[in-house]
Enzyme design. Structure first.
Site, PDB file in Angstrom:
ATOM      1  N   PHE A  46     -24.788 -29.754  53.805  1.00 22.26           N
ATOM      2  CA  PHE A  46     -24.943 -29.164  54.182  1.00 22.26           C
ATOM      3  C   PHE A  46     -25.916 -30.076  54.700  1.00 22.26           C
ATOM      4  O   PHE A  46     -26.410 -31.783  54.909  1.00 22.26           O
ATOM      5  CB  PHE A  46     -26.591 -28.987  52.729  1.00 22.26           C
ATOM      6  N   ALA A  53     -27.651 -32.105  49.054  1.00 24.66           N
ATOM      7  CA  ALA A  53     -28.499 -32.625  48.038  1.00 24.66           C
ATOM      8  C   ALA A  53     -29.177 -32.624  47.028  1.00 24.66           C
ATOM      9  O   ALA A  53     -29.099 -33.753  45.765  1.00 24.66           O
ATOM     10  CB  ALA A  53     -30.033 -32.667  49.076  1.00 24.66           C
ATOM     11  N   VAL A  58     -32.177 -33.889  53.736  1.00 22.58           N
ATOM     12  CA  VAL A  58     -33.461 -32.530  53.383  1.00 22.58           C
ATOM     13  C   VAL A  58     -33.684 -32.647  54.700  1.00 22.58           C
ATOM     14  O   VAL A  58     -34.790 -33.441  54.788  1.00 22.58           O
ATOM     15  CB  VAL A  58     -33.025 -33.060  52.028  1.00 22.58           C
ATOM     16  N   ILE A  59     -34.306 -31.616  55.097  1.00 26.96           N
ATOM     17  CA  ILE A  59     -34.797 -31.563  56.668  1.00 26.96           C
ATOM     18  C   ILE A  59     -35.682 -30.086  55.864  1.00 26.96           C
ATOM     19  O   ILE A  59     -35.716 -29.438  55.909  1.00 26.96           O
ATOM     20  CB  ILE A  59     -34.081 -30.568  57.665  1.00 26.96           C
ATOM     21  N   GLY A  89     -40.207 -23.954  56.747  1.00 29.18           N
ATOM     22  CA  GLY A  89     -41.339 -23.637  56.456  1.00 29.18           C
ATOM     23  C   GLY A  89     -41.805 -23.285  54.901  1.00 29.18           C
ATOM     24  O   GLY A  89     -42.759 -22.383  55.009  1.00 29.18           O
ATOM     25  N   HIS A 114     -39.249 -25.666  49.768  1.00 32.64           N
ATOM     26  CA  HIS A 114     -37.808 -25.815  49.144  1.00 32.64           C
ATOM     27  C   HIS A 114     -38.064 -27.229  49.696  1.00 32.64           C
ATOM     28  O   HIS A 114     -36.729 -28.033  48.734  1.00 32.64           O
ATOM     29  CB  HIS A 114     -36.643 -24.744  49.657  1.00 32.64           C
ATOM     30  N   PHE A 136     -30.308 -45.027  47.483  1.00 31.51           N
ATOM     31  CA  PHE A 136     -30.283 -43.602  48.163  1.00 31.51           C
ATOM     32  C   PHE A 136     -30.367 -43.696  49.904  1.00 31.51           C
ATOM     33  O   PHE A 136     -31.267 -44.300  50.441  1.00 31.51           O
ATOM     34  CB  PHE A 136     -32.303 -43.121  47.402  1.00 31.51           C
ATOM     35  N   ARG A 153     -32.280 -40.845  62.448  1.00 33.30           N
ATOM     36  CA  ARG A 153     -32.389 -42.163  61.384  1.00 33.30           C
ATOM     37  C   ARG A 153     -31.060 -42.282  60.773  1.00 33.30           C
ATOM     38  O   ARG A 153     -30.531 -42.459  59.907  1.00 33.30           O
ATOM     39  CB  ARG A 153     -33.054 -41.805  60.305  1.00 33.30           C
TER      40      ARG A 153
END
Length: 158
Positions: free
Chosen positions: A24, A58, A83-84, A87, A90, A115, A129
């Site tokens: 993802f 993830a 992981v973004i 809204g 989650h 990690f 990043r």
């Protein structure tokens, strides 16, 4: 009086490395993977000693990392994903459980788990990043894995 210090190095960290990679947000994650591979190879790890295991996202990384650690074939596991925040809550659930699960794997099996899962507020932060302004967190995770493999060997030799 001299204090005894034990620490790992990046040069004495030959070994087998498993990269457990969430698919993802792959547009970001693939840069993390490349950064990790480049770093490992640059520090003397042969590509034949690397195994990439892909999972959906993830949240699935800890379970697969656990299976990998159980097998005892690898000196370290490098977890890579992104992981973004959106809204909904989650983000908190996925990021928190991934982090907690990976720490548990490392402690349960005594295998270093580096990690490299980005937990960011925006796509822009993820891009920064994964190889631009803020460096490449995949490369940083690989360095951590190298150092931990060396450190674990030093601790076992004492």
């Amino acid at each position: 009086m001299t204090l005894k210090t034990i620490e790992g190095t990046f040069t004495a960290a030959k070994g087998r490395y498993a990269l457990v990679v969430g698919r993802f947000n792959s547009f970001v994650v693939e840069s993390l993977v490349q950064g990790a591979i480049d770093t490992l190879v640059r520090h003397g790890v042969e590509q034949s000693e690397l195994t990439i295991i892909r999972v959906p996202g993830a949240f699935e990384i800890p379970l697969v990392a656990q299976k990998v650690a159980q097998r005892g074939e690898f000196d370290a596991i490098i977890a890579l994903g992104a992981v973004i925040r959106g809204g909904t809550p989650h983000f908190e659930y996925v990021a928190g459980e991934c982090t907690k699960g990976l720490a548990q794997v490392s402690l349960q099996f005594g295998v270093p788990v580096a990690f490299g899962v980005l937990t960011v507020d925006s796509i822009e932060q993820a891009i920064e990043r994964s190889g631009t302004k803020a460096g490449n967190k995949g490369a940083e995770a690989a360095l951590s894995a190298l150092e931990m493999v060396s450190l674990m060997a030093a601790l076992e030799a004492k």
